[in-house]
Design an enzyme around this catalytic site. Structure first.
Site, PDB file in Angstrom:
ATOM      1  N   HIS A   1     -10.390  -5.111  -3.463  1.00 11.32           N
ATOM      2  CA  HIS A   1      -9.035  -5.163  -2.847  1.00 11.32           C
ATOM      3  C   HIS A   1      -9.289  -5.654  -1.507  1.00 11.32           C
ATOM      4  O   HIS A   1     -10.421  -5.522  -0.776  1.00 11.32           O
ATOM      5  CB  HIS A   1      -8.117  -4.177  -3.028  1.00 11.32           C
ATOM      6  CG  HIS A   1      -8.652  -2.612  -2.362  1.00 11.32           C
ATOM      7  ND1 HIS A   1      -9.626  -2.136  -3.186  1.00 11.32           N
ATOM      8  CD2 HIS A   1      -8.309  -2.105  -1.182  1.00 11.32           C
ATOM      9  CE1 HIS A   1     -10.010  -1.055  -2.484  1.00 11.32           C
ATOM     10  NE2 HIS A   1      -9.107  -1.024  -1.322  1.00 11.32           N
TER      11      HIS A   1
ATOM     12  N   ASP B   1       0.953  -1.078  -0.009  1.00  9.40           N
ATOM     13  CA  ASP B   1       0.067   0.035  -0.060  1.00  9.40           C
ATOM     14  C   ASP B   1       0.877   1.222  -0.015  1.00  9.40           C
ATOM     15  O   ASP B   1       1.901   1.425   0.628  1.00  9.40           O
ATOM     16  CB  ASP B   1      -0.740  -0.051   1.357  1.00  9.40           C
ATOM     17  CG  ASP B   1      -2.095   1.047   1.112  1.00  9.40           C
ATOM     18  OD1 ASP B   1      -3.266   0.550   0.897  1.00  9.40           O
ATOM     19  OD2 ASP B   1      -1.959   2.344   1.074  1.00  9.40           O
TER      20      ASP B   1
END
Ligand code: DGP
Length: 114
Positions: free
Chosen positions: A100, A30
């Site tokens: 996701h 991320d």
């Protein structure tokens, strides 16, 4: 989905730190980590939200969870524990509309979420 940032990452049109890839999913770190380990597991197919999961594509969810388990082992967070999160829609806090799974670990996490 030419405007989807995760499609661009899947297609390598935008750089990312990919930690795993197979025929169905890609996993990458991320950009704004919320824990020492924060990895996103993303189906290659563009599915906007959990609401768009169907009989035809539901196998992608089990693949994502199995991949998360293997990544958790590789990242050394399997023994202490980890969290998998999918935000769905506005109230769920979803900001990228390509399904996701957040894999978070490496610190103790409180409950409930804010
Ligand atoms: P969510 O709020 O559940 O939709 O999570 C979206 C996540 O995606 C958020 O934690 C930040 C991450 N993200 C957004 N844009 C990018 C990007 O371009 N690269 C990477 N690696 N992560 C991104």
């Amino acid at each position: 989905m030419s405007e989807c940032i995760f499609c661009k990452i899947v297609n390598k049109e935008v750089p990312s730190n990919i930690v795993y890839e197979d025929d169905l999913v890609v996993a990458f770190r991320d950009i704004n980590p919320q824990a020492p380990v924060h990895i996103l597991i993303v189906p290659k197919e563009h599915i906007p939200t959990l609401l768009d999961v169907t009989e035809e594509n539901k196998h992608l969810i089990s693949r994502a969870y199995m991949v998360a388990k293997e990544i958790a082992k590789k990242e050394g967070i399997d023994e202490k524990g980890y969290r998998i999160v999918t935000n769905c829609g506005k109230d769920g806090g979803q900001t990228v509309y390509h399904l996701h799974f957040h894999l978070l670990g490496g610190r103790f996490m409180t409950w409930p979420p804010g």
